[in-house]
Write a protein that holds these residues in place. Structure first.
Motif, PDB file in Angstrom:
ATOM      1  N   THR A 187       0.805  -1.228   0.000  1.00  0.00           N
ATOM      2  CA  THR A 187       0.000   0.000   0.000  1.00  0.00           C
ATOM      3  C   THR A 187       0.836   1.274   0.000  1.00  0.00           C
ATOM      4  OG1 THR A 187      -0.172  -0.128   2.424  1.00  0.00           O
ATOM      5  CG2 THR A 187      -1.942  -1.123   1.135  1.00  0.00           C
ATOM      6  N   GLY A 188       2.158   1.138   0.102  1.00  0.00           N
ATOM      7  CA  GLY A 188       3.020   2.305  -0.025  1.00  0.00           C
ATOM      8  C   GLY A 188       3.107   3.196   1.190  1.00  0.00           C
ATOM      9  N   VAL A 189       2.870   2.649   2.377  1.00  0.00           N
ATOM     10  CA  VAL A 189       3.007   3.425   3.603  1.00  0.00           C
ATOM     11  C   VAL A 189       4.053   2.758   4.484  1.00  0.00           C
ATOM     12  CG1 VAL A 189       0.629   4.243   3.521  1.00  0.00           C
ATOM     13  CG2 VAL A 189       1.151   2.147   4.756  1.00  0.00           C
ATOM     14  N   ASP A 190       4.447   3.441   5.561  1.00  0.00           N
ATOM     15  CA  ASP A 190       5.449   2.841   6.437  1.00  0.00           C
ATOM     16  C   ASP A 190       4.783   1.855   7.403  1.00  0.00           C
ATOM     17  OD1 ASP A 190       5.018   4.346   9.234  1.00  0.00           O
ATOM     18  OD2 ASP A 190       4.796   5.796   7.615  1.00  0.00           O
ATOM     19  N   VAL A 191       5.599   0.988   7.966  1.00  0.00           N
ATOM     20  CA  VAL A 191       5.109  -0.077   8.844  1.00  0.00           C
ATOM     21  C   VAL A 191       4.387   0.481  10.063  1.00  0.00           C
ATOM     22  CG1 VAL A 191       5.820  -1.991  10.338  1.00  0.00           C
ATOM     23  CG2 VAL A 191       6.859  -1.711   8.094  1.00  0.00           C
ATOM     24  N   ARG A 192       4.922   1.548  10.648  1.00  0.00           N
ATOM     25  CA  ARG A 192       4.304   2.122  11.841  1.00  0.00           C
ATOM     26  C   ARG A 192       2.877   2.604  11.560  1.00  0.00           C
ATOM     27  NH1 ARG A 192       7.584   3.572  16.068  1.00  0.00           N
ATOM     28  NH2 ARG A 192       5.597   3.952  17.127  1.00  0.00           N
ATOM     29  N   THR A 193       2.670   3.134  10.363  1.00  0.00           N
ATOM     30  CA  THR A 193       1.328   3.597  10.001  1.00  0.00           C
ATOM     31  C   THR A 193       0.345   2.434   9.982  1.00  0.00           C
ATOM     32  OG1 THR A 193       2.145   5.466   8.694  1.00  0.00           O
ATOM     33  CG2 THR A 193      -0.060   4.653   8.170  1.00  0.00           C
ATOM     34  N   VAL A 194       0.743   1.327   9.361  1.00  0.00           N
ATOM     35  CA  VAL A 194      -0.126   0.153   9.320  1.00  0.00           C
ATOM     36  C   VAL A 194      -0.394  -0.366  10.728  1.00  0.00           C
ATOM     37  CG1 VAL A 194      -0.394  -2.206   8.453  1.00  0.00           C
ATOM     38  CG2 VAL A 194       0.708  -0.480   7.031  1.00  0.00           C
ATOM     39  N   GLN A 195       0.630  -0.369  11.566  1.00  0.00           N
ATOM     40  CA  GLN A 195       0.460  -0.834  12.940  1.00  0.00           C
ATOM     41  C   GLN A 195      -0.575   0.004  13.683  1.00  0.00           C
ATOM     42  OE1 GLN A 195       4.548  -0.540  14.237  1.00  0.00           O
ATOM     43  NE2 GLN A 195       4.931  -2.719  13.897  1.00  0.00           N
ATOM     44  N   ARG A 196      -0.518   1.317  13.499  1.00  0.00           N
ATOM     45  CA  ARG A 196      -1.480   2.194  14.189  1.00  0.00           C
ATOM     46  C   ARG A 196      -2.907   1.910  13.709  1.00  0.00           C
ATOM     47  NH1 ARG A 196       2.541   6.205  12.816  1.00  0.00           N
ATOM     48  NH2 ARG A 196       3.871   6.643  14.616  1.00  0.00           N
ATOM     49  N   TYR A 197      -3.065   1.761  12.398  1.00  0.00           N
ATOM     50  CA  TYR A 197      -4.412   1.488  11.886  1.00  0.00           C
ATOM     51  C   TYR A 197      -4.905   0.111  12.335  1.00  0.00           C
ATOM     52  CZ  TYR A 197      -4.795   5.688   9.064  1.00  0.00           C
ATOM     53  OH  TYR A 197      -4.913   6.998   8.656  1.00  0.00           O
ATOM     54  N   ASN A 198      -4.012  -0.846  12.449  1.00  0.00           N
ATOM     55  CA  ASN A 198      -4.406  -2.165  12.950  1.00  0.00           C
ATOM     56  C   ASN A 198      -4.940  -2.070  14.373  1.00  0.00           C
ATOM     57  OD1 ASN A 198      -3.699  -3.440  10.595  1.00  0.00           O
ATOM     58  ND2 ASN A 198      -1.723  -4.167  11.325  1.00  0.00           N
ATOM     59  N   ARG A 199      -4.369  -1.161  15.165  1.00  0.00           N
ATOM     60  CA  ARG A 199      -4.817  -1.014  16.546  1.00  0.00           C
ATOM     61  C   ARG A 199      -6.239  -0.465  16.622  1.00  0.00           C
ATOM     62  NH1 ARG A 199      -3.147  -4.058  20.115  1.00  0.00           N
ATOM     63  NH2 ARG A 199      -4.476  -2.746  21.427  1.00  0.00           N
ATOM     64  N   LEU A 200      -6.658   0.263  15.601  1.00  0.00           N
ATOM     65  CA  LEU A 200      -8.004   0.831  15.616  1.00  0.00           C
ATOM     66  C   LEU A 200      -9.074  -0.254  15.666  1.00  0.00           C
ATOM     67  CD1 LEU A 200      -7.805   3.810  13.080  1.00  0.00           C
ATOM     68  CD2 LEU A 200      -7.344   3.783  15.538  1.00  0.00           C
ATOM     69  N   ALA A 201      -8.715  -1.453  15.220  1.00  0.00           N
ATOM     70  CA  ALA A 201      -9.665  -2.567  15.275  1.00  0.00           C
ATOM     71  C   ALA A 201      -9.975  -2.969  16.713  1.00  0.00           C
ATOM     72  CB  ALA A 201      -9.112  -3.765  14.499  1.00  0.00           C
ATOM     73  N   GLN A 202      -9.131  -2.537  17.653  1.00  0.00           N
ATOM     74  CA  GLN A 202      -9.326  -2.865  19.067  1.00  0.00           C
ATOM     75  C   GLN A 202     -10.095  -1.779  19.808  1.00  0.00           C
ATOM     76  OE1 GLN A 202      -8.289  -5.921  19.814  1.00  0.00           O
ATOM     77  NE2 GLN A 202      -7.482  -6.030  17.728  1.00  0.00           N
ATOM     78  N   LEU A 203     -10.552  -0.772  19.088  1.00  0.00           N
ATOM     79  CA  LEU A 203     -11.249   0.339  19.730  1.00  0.00           C
ATOM     80  C   LEU A 203     -12.738   0.055  19.918  1.00  0.00           C
ATOM     81  CD1 LEU A 203      -9.840   3.599  18.078  1.00  0.00           C
ATOM     82  CD2 LEU A 203      -9.569   2.864  20.445  1.00  0.00           C
ATOM     83  N   ASP A 204     -13.293   0.620  20.975  1.00  0.00           N
ATOM     84  CA  ASP A 204     -14.725   0.623  21.186  1.00  0.00           C
ATOM     85  C   ASP A 204     -15.379   1.313  19.989  1.00  0.00           C
ATOM     86  OD1 ASP A 204     -17.246   0.844  23.100  1.00  0.00           O
ATOM     87  OD2 ASP A 204     -16.873   2.851  22.300  1.00  0.00           O
ATOM     88  N   ALA A 205     -16.546   0.806  19.561  1.00  0.00           N
ATOM     89  CA  ALA A 205     -17.207   1.354  18.374  1.00  0.00           C
ATOM     90  C   ALA A 205     -17.460   2.852  18.502  1.00  0.00           C
ATOM     91  CB  ALA A 205     -18.527   0.617  18.124  1.00  0.00           C
ATOM     92  N   GLY A 206     -17.877   3.278  19.686  1.00  0.00           N
ATOM     93  CA  GLY A 206     -18.137   4.697  19.898  1.00  0.00           C
ATOM     94  C   GLY A 206     -16.877   5.521  19.807  1.00  0.00           C
ATOM     95  N   LEU A 207     -15.773   4.982  20.292  1.00  0.00           N
ATOM     96  CA  LEU A 207     -14.498   5.695  20.256  1.00  0.00           C
ATOM     97  C   LEU A 207     -13.956   5.746  18.828  1.00  0.00           C
ATOM     98  CD1 LEU A 207     -12.630   7.181  22.117  1.00  0.00           C
ATOM     99  CD2 LEU A 207     -11.470   5.029  22.646  1.00  0.00           C
ATOM    100  N   LEU A 208     -14.198   4.679  18.064  1.00  0.00           N
ATOM    101  CA  LEU A 208     -13.761   4.668  16.664  1.00  0.00           C
ATOM    102  C   LEU A 208     -14.490   5.748  15.876  1.00  0.00           C
ATOM    103  CD1 LEU A 208     -12.045   3.397  14.478  1.00  0.00           C
ATOM    104  CD2 LEU A 208     -13.840   1.686  14.127  1.00  0.00           C
ATOM    105  N   GLU A 209     -15.749   5.989  16.219  1.00  0.00           N
ATOM    106  CA  GLU A 209     -16.506   7.065  15.570  1.00  0.00           C
ATOM    107  C   GLU A 209     -15.866   8.418  15.852  1.00  0.00           C
ATOM    108  OE1 GLU A 209     -20.529   6.870  16.844  1.00  0.00           O
ATOM    109  OE2 GLU A 209     -20.970   4.989  15.802  1.00  0.00           O
ATOM    110  N   LYS A 210     -15.318   8.581  17.049  1.00  0.00           N
ATOM    111  CA  LYS A 210     -14.658   9.839  17.400  1.00  0.00           C
ATOM    112  C   LYS A 210     -13.369  10.021  16.604  1.00  0.00           C
ATOM    113  CE  LYS A 210     -17.938  10.213  20.314  1.00  0.00           C
ATOM    114  NZ  LYS A 210     -19.151  10.948  19.880  1.00  0.00           N
ATOM    115  N   VAL A 211     -12.718   8.914  16.285  1.00  0.00           N
ATOM    116  CA  VAL A 211     -11.512   8.983  15.451  1.00  0.00           C
ATOM    117  C   VAL A 211     -11.911   9.432  14.049  1.00  0.00           C
ATOM    118  CG1 VAL A 211      -9.610   7.667  14.429  1.00  0.00           C
ATOM    119  CG2 VAL A 211     -10.315   7.210  16.784  1.00  0.00           C
ATOM    120  N   ASP A 212     -12.986   8.852  13.510  1.00  0.00           N
ATOM    121  CA  ASP A 212     -13.466   9.251  12.185  1.00  0.00           C
ATOM    122  C   ASP A 212     -13.900  10.711  12.165  1.00  0.00           C
ATOM    123  OD1 ASP A 212     -12.994   6.846  10.963  1.00  0.00           O
ATOM    124  OD2 ASP A 212     -15.056   6.120  11.105  1.00  0.00           O
TER     125      ASP A 212
END
Length: 279
Positions: A171-196
């Motif tokens: 996808t052309g991004v750095d590893v740390r970026t992918v790691q951060r986005y992977n962590r978003l899968a562990q977020l509460d649904a309401g909190l993920l909405e706040k990220v969006d």
């Protein structure tokens, strides 16, 4: 849809920044081992990819601006299609450009067309091109896209297919970026909405994902009336939560069951030494 396999052993992207021009598109796709050809295709022959509503949304507010640009300059970046058995085409990348072209009154659109591409290959191209196409995607959608690419690579059995390294390369991004986005899968649904919504950054969201579920829900509730959380604040909350975790209680060893195996005058120290030797 049955069809030809895409060459998954090569990256579906170049070292560039994505679809900046038609030449980049040609290099990105044909150089990956596919059989894409440049064509001018009638808009009334195009169908949206069934995956589109599940992964990526269309920003209607920006659609008019794009339509105005296409009306004046045309479509500068070809969309990506695959042929369908009924003679129509499925859009793999360029849903917004397609809709904006219709709004602009266009009848045709430039495209890179794959002939008889199989479903797995089409899904792979769909995600890689959309993730790299400069879209202003909500974090949750980008996270789902990275996860989908990881799953597809793993199914193909490629080296690093399940790792963030493989996804980052594709996808052309750095590893740390992918790691951060992977962590978003562990977020509460309401909190993920706040990220969006932009109240919580991706970096802060990654830190908050380490909090217990109940605490995440409380954080989301506090943000209902507005406000933001910085990465520094999120790190502090994570550290505090970690400090509040009580260590497991260490139970004292009961020597009574072992006493019959030792002389009557043996001390607890003697018993402990013997027990440790046995262990």
């Amino acid at each position: 849809m049955a069809g030809k396999n895409f060459n998954f052993s090569k990256s579906a992207r170049t070292a560039g920044t994505g679809f900046q021009a038609q030449s980049t598109v040609l290099s990105l796709l044909s150089g990956a081992g596919g059989q894409a050809q440049y064509q001018i295709v009638a808009l009334d022959l195009l169908d949206a990819c069934p995956l589109q509503p599940r992964f990526y949304s269309v920003n209607k507010e920006k659609m008019q601006s794009l339509a105005d640009s296409i009306r004046l300059k045309g479509v500068l970046q070809p969309i990506v299609l695959r042929t369908k058995p009924d003679g129509r085409y499925e859009i793999l990348a360029g849903h917004c450009r397609t809709e904006a072209s219709r709004m602009a009154g266009k009848e045709t659109i430039p495209a890179m067309v794959y002939q008889q591409l199989d479903d797995a290959s089409a899904e792979y191209i769909f995600h890689v091109t959309n993730l790299e196409d400069g879209h202003d995607l909500p974090p949750s959608e980008r996270a789902r896209g990275y996860a989908a690419v990881a799953k597809l690579l793993a199914e193909k059995g490629l080296p690093n297919g399940q790792s963030t390294v493989g996804v980052a390369k594709e996808t052309g991004v750095d590893v740390r970026t992918v790691q951060r986005y992977n962590r978003l899968a562990q977020l509460d649904a309401g909190l993920l909405e706040k990220v969006d919504a932009g109240q919580v950054s991706v970096r802060a969201g990654a830190q908050l994902s380490y909090l217990p579920e109940k605490q995440q829900a409380k954080v989301a509730q506090k943000l209902e009336n507005g406000g933001t959380i910085t990465e520094e604040e999120a790190v502090a909350m994570r550290r505090k939560a970690k400090q509040n975790i009580r260590p497991a209680t260490i139970k004292k060893l009961d020597f009574a069951p072992f006493a019959k195996f030792f002389p009557p005058d043996a001390t607890k120290k003697d018993l402990l030494i013997k027990v440790k030797q046995k262990l």
